[in-house]
Scaffold this active site. Structure first.
Site, PDB file in Angstrom:
ATOM      1  CB  CYS A   1      -0.895   0.039   1.243  1.00  0.00           C
ATOM      2  SG  CYS A   1      -1.803  -1.469   1.575  1.00  0.00           S
TER       3      CYS A   1
ATOM      4  NE  ARG B   1      -5.793  -4.812   1.087  1.00  0.00           N
ATOM      5  CZ  ARG B   1      -6.642  -5.834   1.096  1.00  0.00           C
ATOM      6  NH1 ARG B   1      -7.927  -5.606   0.852  1.00  0.00           N
ATOM      7  NH2 ARG B   1      -6.236  -7.050   1.339  1.00  0.00           N
ATOM      8  CG  LEU B   2      -0.945  -3.940  -5.127  1.00  0.00           C
ATOM      9  CD1 LEU B   2      -1.812  -3.786  -6.368  1.00  0.00           C
ATOM     10  CD2 LEU B   2       0.534  -3.828  -5.498  1.00  0.00           C
TER      11      LEU B   2
ATOM     12  CB  ILE C   1      -2.222 -11.218   2.182  1.00  0.00           C
ATOM     13  CG1 ILE C   1      -0.892 -11.765   1.633  1.00  0.00           C
ATOM     14  CG2 ILE C   1      -2.746 -12.114   3.285  1.00  0.00           C
ATOM     15  CD1 ILE C   1       0.211 -11.852   2.665  1.00  0.00           C
TER      16      ILE C   1
END
Length: 622
Positions: free
Chosen positions: A2, A50-51, A54
């Site tokens: 992120c 956010r990327l 998980i």
């Protein structure tokens, strides 16, 4: 993976403005295109992009703990989060997601700042404790993830990238003259400084506590170069093989497609070989090359891919050098002159067409003492009193040879006459001391103390010379050049990069080994080569180090020449006063005439001027 932003105001100040937080977050959208989130109260504003890697569905941030007392924004990955989660559950803590960010929030609620030393991973984070009205920032051990901050009597600002801080009204954008001089010397700005006098970088292995408007920076981790263990070669090789295997395997945890960068050299090939041991599918690998043969390793990468059976993808690029430089200036935040950012950006761009995360072979040279400059420096040290005579001979030879080779030979002679640490730092630096003085404008030329001298003084003179120079690189070149390049170029393409060679257990084990297991017979990475024999063919182990470079010399006689001519002739460049116009012009003339290869100096000058146009000339927010 992120990007994070935020600010906390001192008691009695106006509450944080939500619009400012959104503007900061929008500036780093590329770091996390999948999601955004905010927390705001009368004292603090936290934000994140956010990327999702998980727990895609459940990992939304900010993450909370203790009924909302703890609010966390987090950038990075924690590789031992499952073990920590189990330990925290045994202590009675309840979880509502499968994400590593919730583990960090619960760990902070349970252990406070002591939790940072227990996190095995890469991270930059911010925690707000609503009960104590305290903000804590923290950064991982080796500096894989960035964190900038600015503090005055009214507020503390922080962000993953400098461009987000610029969105805050009132941030002062005056240059730090010492940082500028460091940039011209090394090609980057060493931590804890930033190019702006009002902004700092949180050093790796440190956390910052802000309470009642006051801040304090504390160190929670220091890599110990003084520990030596008695271990035989066979046992050391077996232990390293186990540690590397665990490091790679732990970094393959993801809920998205992933792959690896593959150059065909020892480091990236070892990582990919270990990935194939833990993957039920063919590992996706990515390589790029240039049409110039000296800068093209595609055939090496292809041989390794065939040997390991990977799903290999490659591209020969003829990039728009001018357009790329202008684009990279924006993503790199500060003036940054390591031209290997170009191929790193391009291979990240290639990989992102198929995957969201990659493993890389970065930090292998620092961890395993693989740089050629280490071996050359150690060889010169062994000359002892003869160094002065050899330096004189080198200087005389430079005068006879002339041209680009003579220019390099004069540099060797100059370094041989210097005391430590300059005798080593000269091989790391992009510009010689005389070149720094010549290139810098008169207003910023004087009154400089090299910050890496202080770093060298902070090390131990009792350590071996190999440990002292590796310690210097872990303190600056690795976090401020190599890891900056990896983070910004991958994140520019919304791609996460993971670095197995920076697993703390691997690094701590290797630097504790006897020196003859790290360097032997004039070659670095001795133990890594021995271990990699288990997985790789002999030609990979014997391959000379090539580096991830671009043909700067040719480019400045070709596609980059018009840009260089235009910049050096522009009124803005001449009046800015950061670089002496006559000295810059002399660099270009020397390069075009073949008297010296000044490609790196010219790239440094262009990068600085294009950065200034983007970050200084643009009007600040009202």
């Amino acid at each position: 993976m992120c990007g994070i932003i935020g600010l906390v105001v001192a008691p009695g100040q106006q509450p944080p403005d939500a619009g400012v937080g959104r503007a900061m977050n929008d500036a780093i959208r590329h770091r996390g295109p999948d999601d955004e989130g905010y927390y705001r109260d009368a004292r603090v504003l936290l934000g994140m992009r956010r990327l999702a890697i998980i727990d895609i569905a459940g990992g939304h941030q900010p993450m909370s703990a203790d009924g909302g007392r703890i609010q966390l924004v987090f950038n990075g990955e924690i590789y031992n989060y499952r073990e920590l989660r189990a330990e925290l559950q045994a202590l009675g803590r309840e979880f509502h997601s499968a994400s590593d960010s919730e583990v960090v929030a619960q760990a902070f609620a349970e252990w406070g700042e002591r939790c940072f030393a227990r996190l095995d991973g890469m991270f930059a984070l911010a925690v707000w404790d609503r009960r104590t009205q305290t903000l804590v920032l923290a950064r991982d051990r080796f500096g894989e993830k960035p964190l900038f901050y600015a503090h005055d009597d009214a507020r503390l600002l922080f962000a993953s990238e400098l461009k987000a801080l610029i969105e805050v009204p009132g941030l002062r954008r005056e240059l730090d003259p010492a940082a500028l001089r460091s940039y011209v010397r090394y090609g980057y700005v060493p931590t804890p400084a930033s190019i702006f006098a009002s902004v700092r970088k949180l050093p790796p292995g440190c956390y910052l506590r802000c309470s009642d408007g006051r801040i304090a920076v504390e160190r929670y981790y220091t890599l110990d170069f003084g520990r030596r263990q008695a271990i035989g070669a066979a046992d050391a090789e077996q232990r390293l093989a186990e540690l590397l295997d665990r490091a790679v395997h732990s970094r393959m945890v993801a809920d998205v497609p992933f792959g690896a960068f593959l150059s065909g050299g020892l480091d990236s090939s070892t990582v990919v070989a270990l990935m194939t041991r833990h993957s039920s599918q063919r590992v996706r690998t990515y390589s790029i090359g240039f049409k110039e043969a000296a800068y093209n390793e595609l055939s090496d990468a292809r041989r390794v891919a065939e040997h390991l059976g990977t799903d290999h993808h490659e591209l020969v690029v003829e990039p728009d050098a001018v357009g790329l430089l202008e684009q990279l200036v924006w993503y790199l935040d500060e003036p940054f002159a390591d031209s290997s950012a170009v191929p790193t950006f391009l291979v990240s761009q290639l990989a992102r067409t198929q995957v969201a995360m990659v493993l890389t072979g970065d930090a292998g040279d620092e961890t395993f003492a693989g740089y050629t400059r280490y071996l050359r420096f150690l060889a010169l040290q062994r000359l002892g009193p003869l160094k002065a005579s050899v330096a004189l001979a080198a200087r005389a030879g430079a005068s006879l040879v002339g041209g680009s080779f003579g220019y390099r030979l004069r540099g060797v002679a100059e370094r041989m006459r210097m005391p430590f640490p300059d005798s080593y730092l000269g091989s790391v630096a992009m510009s010689r001391p005389g070149t720094v003085r010549d290139l810098l404008g008169a207003a910023v030329r004087d009154g400089y103390e090299d910050p890496l001298h202080a770093l060298a003084r902070g090390g131990s003179a009792r350590h071996s010379m190999l440990d002292r120079i590796v310690e210097l690189d872990f303190g600056s070149y690795l976090p401020d050049d190599i890891l900056v390049k990896v983070d910004r170029m991958a994140m520019a393409n919304s791609l996460e990069g993971r670095v197995p060679f920076l697993d703390p257990a691997v690094v701590e084990f290797v630097v504790s080994l006897p020196e003859n297991l790290r360097v032997r017979h004039g070659r670095g990475k001795h133990i890594l080569r021995r271990v990699a024999e288990r997985w790789l063919p002999a030609d990979v182990l014997a391959k000379p180090k090539q580096g991830f470079a671009i043909p700067l010399g040719q480019w400045f006689r070709g596609p980059l020449r018009p840009l260089a001519e235009d910049v050096l002739a522009s009124r803005a460049f001449r009046e800015r006063g950061l670089i002496d116009p006559a000295a810059a012009r002399a660099c270009l003339d020397d390069h075009l005439a073949g008297r010296a290869d000044r490609g790196e100096s010219l790239w440094l000058v262009l990068s600085l001027e294009l950065w200034a146009r983007r970050f200084l000339d643009a009007a600040p927010r009202a």
